[in-house]
Scaffold this motif. Structure first.
Motif, mmCIF file in Angstrom:
data_model
loop_
_atom_site.group_PDB
_atom_site.id
_atom_site.type_symbol
_atom_site.label_atom_id
_atom_site.label_comp_id
_atom_site.label_asym_id
_atom_site.label_seq_id
_atom_site.Cartn_x
_atom_site.Cartn_y
_atom_site.Cartn_z
ATOM 1 N N UNK A 116 29.575 50.229 27.788
ATOM 2 C CA UNK A 116 29.514 51.455 28.589
ATOM 3 C C UNK A 116 29.380 51.158 30.077
ATOM 4 N N UNK A 117 29.222 49.881 30.418
ATOM 5 C CA UNK A 117 29.091 49.496 31.827
ATOM 6 C C UNK A 117 30.447 49.016 32.350
ATOM 7 N N UNK A 118 30.718 47.738 32.205
ATOM 8 C CA UNK A 118 31.976 47.186 32.716
ATOM 9 C C UNK A 118 32.883 46.666 31.611
ATOM 10 N N UNK A 119 32.559 47.037 30.369
ATOM 11 C CA UNK A 119 33.398 46.664 29.250
ATOM 12 C C UNK A 119 33.007 45.335 28.633
ATOM 13 N N UNK A 120 33.399 45.161 27.382
ATOM 14 C CA UNK A 120 33.168 43.883 26.715
ATOM 15 C C UNK A 120 34.125 42.834 27.271
ATOM 16 N N UNK A 121 33.704 41.577 27.199
ATOM 17 C CA UNK A 121 34.566 40.496 27.677
ATOM 18 C C UNK A 121 35.667 40.231 26.655
ATOM 19 N N UNK A 122 36.922 40.215 27.121
ATOM 20 C CA UNK A 122 38.074 40.013 26.247
ATOM 21 C C UNK A 122 38.765 38.694 26.607
ATOM 22 N N UNK A 123 38.662 37.671 25.752
ATOM 23 C CA UNK A 123 39.303 36.373 26.047
ATOM 24 C C UNK A 123 40.813 36.488 26.241
ATOM 25 N N UNK A 124 41.434 37.492 25.643
ATOM 26 C CA UNK A 124 42.881 37.649 25.787
ATOM 27 C C UNK A 124 43.278 38.075 27.195
ATOM 28 N N UNK A 125 42.285 38.517 27.989
ATOM 29 C CA UNK A 125 42.572 38.920 29.364
ATOM 30 C C UNK A 125 42.504 37.752 30.339
ATOM 31 N N UNK A 126 42.387 36.534 29.808
ATOM 32 C CA UNK A 126 42.455 35.328 30.637
ATOM 33 C C UNK A 126 43.826 34.701 30.416
ATOM 34 N N UNK A 127 44.621 34.601 31.464
ATOM 35 C CA UNK A 127 46.003 34.158 31.332
ATOM 36 C C UNK A 127 46.318 33.035 32.311
ATOM 37 N N UNK A 128 47.289 32.204 31.920
ATOM 38 C CA UNK A 128 47.779 31.133 32.789
ATOM 39 C C UNK A 128 49.063 31.607 33.464
ATOM 40 N N UNK A 129 49.078 31.512 34.792
ATOM 41 C CA UNK A 129 50.250 31.972 35.556
ATOM 42 C C UNK A 129 50.688 30.878 36.512
ATOM 43 N N UNK A 130 51.909 30.998 36.998
ATOM 44 C CA UNK A 130 52.418 30.051 37.983
ATOM 45 C C UNK A 130 51.714 30.264 39.316
ATOM 46 N N UNK A 131 51.323 29.181 39.948
ATOM 47 C CA UNK A 131 50.656 29.274 41.249
ATOM 48 C C UNK A 131 51.563 29.883 42.306
ATOM 49 N N UNK A 132 52.869 29.856 42.051
ATOM 50 C CA UNK A 132 53.818 30.437 42.997
ATOM 51 C C UNK A 132 53.624 31.944 43.137
ATOM 52 N N UNK A 133 53.003 32.580 42.122
ATOM 53 C CA UNK A 133 52.753 34.012 42.183
ATOM 54 C C UNK A 133 51.557 34.362 43.062
ATOM 55 N N UNK A 134 50.850 33.350 43.539
ATOM 56 C CA UNK A 134 49.621 33.564 44.304
ATOM 57 C C UNK A 134 49.838 33.097 45.735
ATOM 58 N N UNK A 135 49.381 33.879 46.686
ATOM 59 C CA UNK A 135 49.471 33.507 48.095
ATOM 60 C C UNK A 135 48.739 32.188 48.321
ATOM 61 N N UNK A 136 49.307 31.341 49.168
ATOM 62 C CA UNK A 136 48.736 30.002 49.395
ATOM 63 C C UNK A 136 47.275 30.065 49.831
ATOM 64 N N UNK A 137 46.933 31.085 50.624
ATOM 65 C CA UNK A 137 45.550 31.188 51.112
ATOM 66 C C UNK A 137 44.568 31.540 50.001
#
Length: 322
Positions: free
Chosen positions: A109-130
């Protein structure tokens, strides 16, 4: 059925109605949904004792969050509108100003249960260098998350809320009930925008077109007729500072915010006034294009320099009007 039996039944029915009325009166005692209250609170996670939120400036200073440009003071909320955790709202209903309490809000009821499926591996190219470092808040494909690890060209991004899975202990005090409508409006704006604009409520006389009631003999297919009528409108005025004008929440949702203010405060309309301060006589040189030298200068002198007779220009303009 005899008259005596009917009278007895009527009396019993009256007793039931009185009991129901008494119960309704008891249920309505204290603060109810829709009431504005000024709330003081501090919330920590139960397990790690991590600060979630506070209105106390001393707590903010102790936790080292008092330098975030936020003013720590009692917060105005509307009970039952989801401005705080539902469990806290439930505890406030029926309470009185001055009451205080502690509520433990479970993770779901606060910030939700922790869901391991919401942790994902993505390409660093999708993230700004800074932002390519652990702990950085990032947005990937419209989802908000934070980087847990980053190795080479791959980043592990956690899209769970940072406090997901945490129970929250919420200590609160109802400082006061807010009845003044200008104060109510200011509290709502602070909740939406993180700032309180200067505002006031006035009753204005406004002319508007209203439909005329057709006569019974009028043609049903005839065009509706309107007449001008002077009506009173209660108006909430607010001054839009540059800070407010550039506020992202205001830019994206001013219509919804304005409508919510109208509904909750009970005014007829909201008028936003933008104030432009003077610039100390700096003028606007060049605003007339090729005659830029006229900016702030004397028009008659400029006409003389251009060998133009001002009287001739007036005569030509008058002739054109005729």
């Amino acid at each position: 059925m005899t008259e005596e039996q009917e009278a007895e039944l009527d009396e019993q029915a009256d007793d039931v109605d009185e009991e129901v009325a008494d119960e309704d009166t008891e249920e309505a005692e204290g603060l109810q949904d829709g009431d504005f209250v000024e709330l003081e609170y501090t919330a920590y996670t139960v397990e790690d004792d991590q600060l979630v939120d506070t209105t106390d400036p001393e707590v903010a200073e102790e936790e080292g969050v008092d330098d975030q440009g936020q003013e720590f003071k009692p917060r105005t909320i509307v009970v039952g509108e989801g401005h705080i955790f539902e469990a806290v709202e439930d505890a406030i209903v029926g309470s009185e100003p001055g009451d205080s309490g502690t509520v433990t809000v479970p993770a779901e009821d606060a910030f939700g249960e922790y869901d391991p499926d919401d942790v994902q591996t993505v390409s660093a190219e999708k993230i700004d260098e800074d932002d390519r470092y652990p702990g950085a808040n990032v947005q990937i494909d419209g989802q908000q998350g934070y980087i847990s690890t980053i190795i080479g060209g791959r980043a592990r991004v956690d899209f769970n809320h940072p406090l997901a899975g945490e129970d929250v202990e919420y200590e609160y005090t109802i400082a006061d009930e807010v009845d003044d409508r200008e104060q109510q409006a200011a509290g709502l704006f602070e909740m939406y925008l993180g700032m309180e604009p200067e505002l006031w409520i006035e009753t204005d006389e406004v002319k508007e077109e209203v439909p005329v009631e057709p006569d019974e003999d009028d043609d049903e297919d005839a065009e509706p007729e309107f007449e001008t009528e002077t009506v009173e409108k209660e108006t909430l005025y607010l001054e839009a500072t540059p800070q407010m004008t550039m506020n992202q929440q205001w830019m994206m949702g001013k219509q919804q915010i304005g409508q919510d203010i109208i509904d909750k405060i009970g005014v007829d309309r909201v008028i936003v006034q933008e104030v432009i301060d003077g610039m100390g006589g700096m003028g606007m040189g060049g605003m007339m294009g090729g005659m830029g030298g006229m900016g702030g200068g004397d028009i008659e002198e400029a006409l003389e320099d251009a060998d133009v007779d001002a009287d001739e220009i007036v005569d030509e303009l008058e002739g054109a009007e005729e």
